[in-house]
Structures are given as structure tokens and as C-alpha cells.
Scaffold this motif. Structure first.
Motif, PDB file in Angstrom:
ATOM      1  N   ASN A   1     -36.514 -77.725   6.780  1.00 28.17           N
ATOM      2  CA  ASN A   1     -35.793 -78.897   7.261  1.00 28.17           C
ATOM      3  C   ASN A   1     -34.632 -78.546   8.186  1.00 28.17           C
ATOM      4  OD1 ASN A   1     -37.060 -81.318   6.170  1.00 28.17           O
ATOM      5  ND2 ASN A   1     -36.557 -80.466   4.156  1.00 28.17           N
ATOM      6  N   ILE A   2     -34.053 -77.372   8.003  1.00 26.72           N
ATOM      7  CA  ILE A   2     -32.987 -76.950   8.912  1.00 26.72           C
ATOM      8  C   ILE A   2     -33.546 -76.787  10.324  1.00 26.72           C
ATOM      9  CG2 ILE A   2     -31.376 -75.097   9.471  1.00 26.72           C
ATOM     10  CD1 ILE A   2     -31.036 -74.612   6.483  1.00 26.72           C
TER      11      ILE A   2
ATOM     12  N   LEU B   1     -41.410 -85.271  13.949  1.00 23.86           N
ATOM     13  CA  LEU B   1     -41.801 -83.997  13.348  1.00 23.86           C
ATOM     14  C   LEU B   1     -42.447 -84.280  11.996  1.00 23.86           C
ATOM     15  CD1 LEU B   1     -38.598 -81.902  14.085  1.00 23.86           C
ATOM     16  CD2 LEU B   1     -40.729 -81.912  15.380  1.00 23.86           C
ATOM     17  N   GLY B   2     -43.559 -83.633  11.721  1.00 24.78           N
ATOM     18  CA  GLY B   2     -44.222 -83.952  10.473  1.00 24.78           C
ATOM     19  C   GLY B   2     -45.266 -82.961  10.036  1.00 24.78           C
TER      20      GLY B   2
ATOM     21  N   TYR C   1     -42.773 -73.878   5.068  1.00 24.36           N
ATOM     22  CA  TYR C   1     -43.646 -74.065   6.221  1.00 24.36           C
ATOM     23  C   TYR C   1     -42.925 -74.881   7.293  1.00 24.36           C
ATOM     24  CZ  TYR C   1     -44.422 -78.639   4.057  1.00 24.36           C
ATOM     25  OH  TYR C   1     -44.240 -79.877   3.493  1.00 24.36           O
ATOM     26  N   LYS C   2     -43.466 -74.844   8.501  1.00 25.54           N
ATOM     27  CA  LYS C   2     -42.844 -75.502   9.645  1.00 25.54           C
ATOM     28  C   LYS C   2     -43.371 -76.923   9.803  1.00 25.54           C
ATOM     29  CE  LYS C   2     -42.313 -71.219  12.204  1.00 25.54           C
ATOM     30  NZ  LYS C   2     -43.223 -70.185  12.628  1.00 25.54           N
ATOM     31  N   LEU C   3     -42.498 -77.796  10.283  1.00 25.55           N
ATOM     32  CA  LEU C   3     -42.923 -79.123  10.695  1.00 25.55           C
ATOM     33  C   LEU C   3     -43.347 -79.056  12.157  1.00 25.55           C
ATOM     34  CD1 LEU C   3     -40.293 -81.466   8.999  1.00 25.55           C
ATOM     35  CD2 LEU C   3     -42.521 -80.712   8.157  1.00 25.55           C
TER      36      LEU C   3
ATOM     37  N   VAL D   1     -52.474 -72.229   5.786  1.00 26.46           N
ATOM     38  CA  VAL D   1     -53.267 -73.205   5.033  1.00 26.46           C
ATOM     39  C   VAL D   1     -53.170 -74.569   5.701  1.00 26.46           C
ATOM     40  CG1 VAL D   1     -53.577 -74.378   2.833  1.00 26.46           C
ATOM     41  CG2 VAL D   1     -52.950 -71.966   2.857  1.00 26.46           C
ATOM     42  N   LEU D   2     -51.961 -74.997   6.023  1.00 23.99           N
ATOM     43  CA  LEU D   2     -51.777 -76.304   6.653  1.00 23.99           C
ATOM     44  C   LEU D   2     -52.387 -76.332   8.050  1.00 23.99           C
ATOM     45  CD1 LEU D   2     -48.174 -77.294   5.507  1.00 23.99           C
ATOM     46  CD2 LEU D   2     -50.354 -78.182   4.687  1.00 23.99           C
TER      47      LEU D   2
END
Length: 384
Positions: A144-145, A282-283, A316-318, A364-365
Motif C-alpha cells: 500500500n505504501i 490501482l488494484g 504483492y504489487k497493485l 501467482v496473481l
């Protein structure tokens, strides 16, 4: 070489250690949703699609009061049942996370936390998963940062491209969530760090409690107070939608003389990206609960995830949804599309080819979103 009796005894003892003891049963999971907003309905819906494929008994409870004490009460109610679930899955909230984890550990219910970072107070008291409480299996959260920082960057670059940044700085206002949310804290942290380093000048940050209606009211005040505002940073899509409405009411043209960016990939926000009123969202973290279920499923069937993260903490990254990729993102976020992919292929139980190639949460995502993006809306893939 060990004798046959010795090897037999070792094999027998292994049956009673670790997660292998539950390998033949269907795992039961209760997910405590912190509220019943559109975002958390997406989270739960995706979890239900994953649970169906993995044969996980999933129960979803929504905290309609949306408060940390009501959230704690929900956990107590579940943990006081005569027939308790195998696992409790919930989001970390300030001031109650430690209590919820300790209660579950005492009740013999394993836990997995996700979506927001572990609050500092809880971390100071009980550390991280399996360090003090053995039943706290793992933690998963988006960065989130980085998300808060990325929003500032994307808004600033677009302002420059559109010629809205005529002065030395880019005036920006910000809408944030609730004070008891670590997602709020972390996204704010990224915002503040980026605003110092880049041209964007943060005029004011206000808390709108994830509410679109409150965000609309506060944006109306902010635009009167700072008429030179070029961009609106929003910690959620719901608040961004309220801000867009307020901007239109103020005679501004979102997407042209005012830029709005947010987080969540909500369907209504994706429509606004397509129309050009919302610059970016962002999601993909609506899939976090599904990924947590996948990890719990594998753990339950004897495949622990310690090799994926030695400290049992996953991040994980958005990813940004923009007009350039809106078709793919809308396929990924469309609930009608989730049944088109068999989520068993991402399990490491049985070592499918897909699972062998996905050693970390981002991978994975990436694999899941890639599979969903390739599907046509409403199509159903054949199942073996």
C-alpha cells in the motif's frame, strides 16, 4: 541404511506432524469481512469462486457496523461455537488484531490475516506469524505504501502531459480512509513521501472514511478552498466517485482540467476510466482473499508455504487500470468471468505445471489475472 521397522516408524510419525494430519478432509474457513462495501463484496465473491474449485467450505460474514469492536465481537462469536472452523481469515484492524489472534490461538483455530499490514502495536507484542502464536499461519497484503506513491506519480505525469502543470508545482488534494485502517496509514505514507520528492504539492489531506457521500461533501469544500487544484488523490474508488461528482457540480471537467486517481478496481470506477473521468485505479487486491484461500488449501493438504516465504509474510504489487488496458482489467474483475478459470491449476497440491512456475504472490496473481484476461466475458472453460 535404516531397517524397514525404523523407516516404517518414521513414516508413521510423520502422519501426525504438520498439516498432513488434515490432508484427507475438506477445510472449513470463516472469512470476516470488515464491511459490506462493493469492494469487500468483490473480495468475498472471488473467494467463493476459488473455494468452489478447491472444495473449501467457506462461510462469509459481513461486519455491517464497520467498527473494530463489532469486528472483534464477530470473531468472538465464531470462536465460541461448539463446532469451530478449521481456519479464521480476517483483515488486520488497529487495536483489535492482537486480541483476535490470541483468542483464535486459544480456541485452537488457525488464522490467516490479509489485505492490510499488521498494526505496529500487535507486531511489537506478538511478532509476526508463527513467532509467538503457532496458529497464526501467515499474512498477505498489497504494498500500500508503493500504491500511495504510484498514484502521485501517475497523476503528476498526466498533469504535465495535459499542460495542467504550468507553475513550479502541481496543486493536489487527497481523500483518505479511516484512522483505524493500516491501509489508510500506508497509502498516506506513500502519498506524503512522493509529494515531498515530486512536483505535486499536497494542499490538504482529509479523511472521508471510505464513504463516497462524505468524499463528495469534503471535495466540494476543498475545491472552493483550493480552486487551483489540478489533481485529487483518493485512497479508494468509492471516494473517488464522490469526488468526481463534486468536481462536476463545481463546474470542473474530470479528466480534462482536473485529474482523479484512486485504488480498488471497482466496476463503477472502471467504467469511469473508460469514459475518461477517472485517470487510474490501482488494484487486483480483491483477489487477495482468494490467494489466501489457495495457500490455506495447500497447507491443509500437506503443502506448507514456508518455501514461498520463510517468515510466512507475503506482499504483492497493485497494478494500474487505465484506458490502455481497461478491456483486460474489466474481464479480470467481472464476476461472471471467474467461473471460466479452474483455480485448481494454481494449487501446488499435485504439482500442476502452472503451480510449479508460480513461486511468489506476484507470480501467482500474474498467472491468475493472465488466465482471466484471456477469457471472454461469460464463457466457461471445460473442466477435467
Amino acid at each position: 541404511m535404516k531397517s524397514f521397522p525404523a523407516r516404517f516408524l518414521i513414516g508413521f510419525l510423520l502422519l501426525f506432524t504438520g498439516p498432513l494430519a488434515d490432508a484427507g478432509t475438506r477445510p472449513s474457513v470463516v472469512f470476516l469481512s470488515p464491511d459490506d462495501s462493493r469492494f469487500w463484496q468483490l473480495v468475498a465473491g472471488f473467494m467463493e469462486a476459488v473455494a468452489e474449485d478447491l472444495e473449501v467450505d467457506l462461510e462469509v460474514q459481513y461486519d455491517r457496523e464497520s467498527h473494530r469492536f463489532s469486528y472483534l465481537r464477530m470473531a468472538k462469536d465464531v470462536l465460541s461455537r461448539e463446532e469451530k472452523p478449521d481456519y479464521l481469515l480476517f483483515m488486520c484492524k488497529e487495536h483489535v488484531t492482537e486480541s483476535m489472534l490470541r483468542l483464535a490461538d486459544g480456541a485452537g483455530v488457525k488464522t490467516f490475516t490479509f489485505n492490510t499490514d499488521v498494526p505496529d502495536a500487535a507486531r511489537a507484542s506478538i511478532g509476526m506469524p508463527r513467532s509467538v502464536l503457532s496458529g497464526w499461519l501467515g499474512h498477505l497484503s498489497p504494498d500500500n505504501i508503493a500504491a500511495g506513491r504510484s498514484l502521485v506519480t501517475l497523476l503528476g505525469k498526466q498533469a504535465e502531459q495535459l499542460g495542467l502543470a504550468s507553475g513550479p508545482s502541481i496543486p493536489m488534494v487527497a481523500l483518505s480512509g479511516t484512522l483505524d485502517s493500516s491501509a489508510t496509514k500506508d497509502r498516506n505514507g506513500g502519498l506524503l513521501a512522493a509529494a515531498v520528492q515530486q512536483r505535486s504539492e499536497l494542499m490538504q489531506l482529509v479523511y472521508a472514511n471510505w464513504s463516497g457521500a462524505l468524499a463528495r461533501e469534503k471535495t466540494e469544500v476543498l475545491l472552493k478552498r483550493y480552486p487551483e487544484t489540478v489533481s485529487i488523490w483518493s485512497a479508494s474508488d468509492g471516494m473517488a466517485l464522490g469526488a468526481i461528482e463534486a468536481a462536476r457540480n463545481a463546474g470542473r471537467v474530470p479528466g480534462q482540467d482536473l485529474l482523479v486517481g484512486s485504488v480498488d478496481w471497482q466496476p463503477e470506477a472502471l467504467d469511469k476510466i473508460r469514459s475518461g473521468e477517472l485517470l487510474v485505479s490501482l488494484g487486483r487486491h480483491f483477489m487477495g482473499g482468494g490467494l489466501a484461500l489457495l495457500l490455506l488449501h495447500d497447507y491443509h493438504h500437506g503443502r506448507d508455504f514456508d518455501d514461498m516465504s520463510p517468515d510466512y509474510v507475503f506482499r504483492y504489487k497493485l497494478e494500474p487500470a487505465t484506458r490502455d488496458n481497461i478491456d483486460q482489467v474489466q474481464r479480470i474483475a467481472d464476476p461472471e468471468n471467474w467461473s471460466s478459470v479452474d483455480f485448481r491449476q494454481f494449487s501446488r497440491v499435485g504439482e500442476t505445471e502452472t503451480a510449479k512456475a508460480v513461486p511468489d504472490p506476484d507470480a501467482v496473481l500474474d498467472a491468475i489475472t493472465g488466465a482471466l484476461a484471456r477469457q471472454e466475458t461469460g464463457s466457461v472453460a471445460s473442466r477435467e
